[in-house]
Design an enzyme around this catalytic site. Structure first.
Site, short mmCIF file in Angstrom:
data_model
loop_
_atom_site.label_atom_id
_atom_site.label_comp_id
_atom_site.label_asym_id
_atom_site.label_seq_id
_atom_site.Cartn_x
_atom_site.Cartn_y
_atom_site.Cartn_z
CB CYS A 191 -11.69 45.02 0.87
SG CYS A 191 -13.19 44.04 0.56
CE LYS A 212 -11.46 49.20 -0.12
NZ LYS A 212 -12.82 48.85 0.37
CD GLU A 219 -12.88 46.80 3.92
OE1 GLU A 219 -12.83 47.83 3.24
OE2 GLU A 219 -13.38 45.73 3.51
#
Length: 260
Positions: free
Chosen positions: A144, A110, A44
């Site tokens: 994540c 995200k 990431e």
């Protein structure tokens, strides 16, 4: 359709808020890969580390890192995946990019911004779950903090590979290990998580623990804690079909709609 998918996992330190230095080090690591691989996966925010200083490191979709990804993909004849800070329409996004040799770009923003670090105050959350096909494999890319939310990853699309890129810190690394394995088991999918190592500019420590798990939750890589390395794992499409047909767990999924 390709039965075997070879993936290069790059577990690496990151140079804090320095896209040029990070591109340079990842180019060296990528050029060291002598095997033919189908996909290369970076962590990431691989150009900067997990920074809230978006104005300093943000790029556009026509910027240097996007062109860098496209060139590597074309020259190495492989897909390459990682997330970076993108500026678009007066917003900042933690955006995962999959560059393919054809020149096609897959984008995923995200969904779950990390409120503990104030990510929600800087970055605009995505609203679209993305499933894309590559070499006959259906892949779901996530980032994540998304790992903590199983409904978002729920395998309603019969995807073959669930893929996370991360900057996941040491104090909560047990959760990372546990949830990667759980996502593989509950979705009857391969699950790969690629985390960084080292200290960031805020002195947070990242121990790696990148891992690859098969559809039964067995770990199939040998990456060690805190290890800066490239590891290649091979996934077998036939294994997915074998155990889905034998166990039929996905056939018993609850049906519901997710409001975003």
């Amino acid at each position: 359709m390709q039965n075997t998918l070879k993936i290069a996992i790059i577990q690496s330190h990151l140079v804090w808020e320095d896209p040029e230095a990070n591109r340079k080090q990842f180019k060296e690591k990528i050029n060291s890969i002598s095997d033919n691989v189908d996909i290369i996966v970076l962590p990431e925010m691989f150009t900067s580390g997990f920074t809230m200083n978006a104005p300093k490191v943000a790029e556009t979709m026509q910027g240097e890192t996007i062109n860098w990804l496209k060139n590597i993909s074309k020259n190495k004849d492989t897909a390459i995946i990682g997330s970076l800070v993108i500026s678009e329409n007066n917003n900042y996004y933690n955006r995962l990019i999959c560059a393919q040799p054809s020149g096609e770009l897959i984008e995923y923003d995200k969904r779950h911004t990390f409120t503990l670090a104030g990510e929600h105050k800087v970055y605009t959350a995505g609203t679209e779950k993305v499933i894309f096909s590559y070499l006959g494999w259906k892949i779901c890319p996530l980032i994540c903090y998304d790992l903590r939310f199983p409904v978002w990853a729920r395998n309603s699309e019969d995807y073959d590979l669930l893929l996370y890129v991360a900057n996941w810190p040491k104090p909560r690394i047990n959760a990372w290990d546990t949830l990667l394995k759980a996502r593989a088991i509950e979705n009857m999918s391969y699950c790969i998580g690629v985390n960084r190592v080292g200290l960031d500019g805020l002195n947070y420590e990242y121990p790696g623990h990148s891992g690859a798990y098969d559809v039964l939750g067995h770990r199939i890589d040998s990456i060690k804690e805190n290890e800066d390395k490239v590891e290649i794992v091979s996934l077998e499409k036939s294994m997915i079909g074998k155990y889905r047909d034998k166990l039929n767990f996905l056939n018993d999924r609850d049906e519901f709609n997710l409001k975003v």
